[in-house]
Design a protein around this motif. Structure first.
Motif, PDB file in Angstrom:
ATOM      1  N   ARG A   1       0.858  -1.190   0.000  1.00  0.00           N
ATOM      2  CA  ARG A   1       0.000   0.000   0.000  1.00  0.00           C
ATOM      3  C   ARG A   1       0.893   1.239   0.000  1.00  0.00           C
ATOM      4  N   ALA A   2       0.314   2.371  -0.336  1.00  0.00           N
ATOM      5  CA  ALA A   2       1.057   3.634  -0.288  1.00  0.00           C
ATOM      6  C   ALA A   2       1.598   3.834   1.126  1.00  0.00           C
ATOM      7  N   GLY A   3       2.856   4.237   1.211  1.00  0.00           N
ATOM      8  CA  GLY A   3       3.495   4.467   2.498  1.00  0.00           C
ATOM      9  C   GLY A   3       4.294   3.284   3.009  1.00  0.00           C
ATOM     10  N   ASP A   4       4.153   2.131   2.371  1.00  0.00           N
ATOM     11  CA  ASP A   4       4.886   0.935   2.796  1.00  0.00           C
ATOM     12  C   ASP A   4       6.338   0.990   2.335  1.00  0.00           C
ATOM     13  N   THR A   5       7.127   0.061   2.874  1.00  0.00           N
ATOM     14  CA  THR A   5       8.501  -0.151   2.444  1.00  0.00           C
ATOM     15  C   THR A   5       8.570  -1.501   1.744  1.00  0.00           C
TER      16      THR A   5
END
Length: 190
Positions: A19-23
């Motif tokens: 998801r957006a914001g993940d690494t």
């Protein structure tokens, strides 16, 4: 074709996990296709670590990324067996996915290949760092010298992962000739 090809299936797994914001980690940058996909998936607020031992792979990957993507990607010319020494503490809490394309860099020196020792070391480190419901996807190319040994050791390793801690999937076409690649996917359970 209804059944997805191996790489398309690997990318679908990444799309489901990130998801957006993940690494995320591309453990074998190669020509940069997976790094580029991961950078799109993590978005402007996420981060991607890309590893490769070959300078040409890092150069190819850098060229594939836009200026914006380069801001959220850390490219590392080193073995993926050192993954744990590079991932920053602030990124561990959002580490949701990693992908490997095992074998050799297409269009380059075929004597430079991934090896069981470095790959298993990287997987073990990632399994410790990976967040629950995170996924490691290994695209196993094994039709080169040393490839069968890596494949066999990987299969033995993942088959022995604790089923209460991990789900492990194998996906591939079994009626193709010439050592077709297949996927091993490891999901860390809650």
């Amino acid at each position: 074709m209804i059944l997805k090809k191996v790489l398309a299936f690997a990318h679908d797994l990444m799309k489901s996990a990130i998801r957006a914001g993940d690494t995320a980690v591309d453990a074998t940058c190669g020509n940069g296709h997976d790094t580029q996909l991961l950078s799109k998936l993590v978005g402007e607020t996420g981060h991607v670590y890309g590893f490769d031992i070959q300078e040409s792979a890092i150069t190819n990957t850098r060229a594939k990324l836009t200026d914006t993507q380069l801001e959220q990607v850390t490219l590392i010319q080193d073995s993926h067996k050192k993954i744990g020494t590079y991932i920053k503490k602030e990124h561990i809490t959002s580490l949701k996915a990693a992908i490997f394309n095992l074998g050799y860099l297409p269009g380059s020196d075929k004597s430079i290949v991934t090896t069981p020792g470095s790959t298993l070391s990287a997987i073990e480190q990632l399994l410790d760092l990976l967040q629950p419901e995170g996924v490691i996807v290994l695209v196993v190319y094994h039709g080169h010298p040393g490839g069968t040994e890596e494949k066999d050791q990987l299969l033995e390793y993942v088959q022995n992962l604790d089923q209460h801690s991990f789900h492990v999937l194998q996906y591939g076409f079994i009626n193709q000739r010439n050592a077709p690649p297949f996927i091993l996917a490891i999901e860390k359970r809650k």
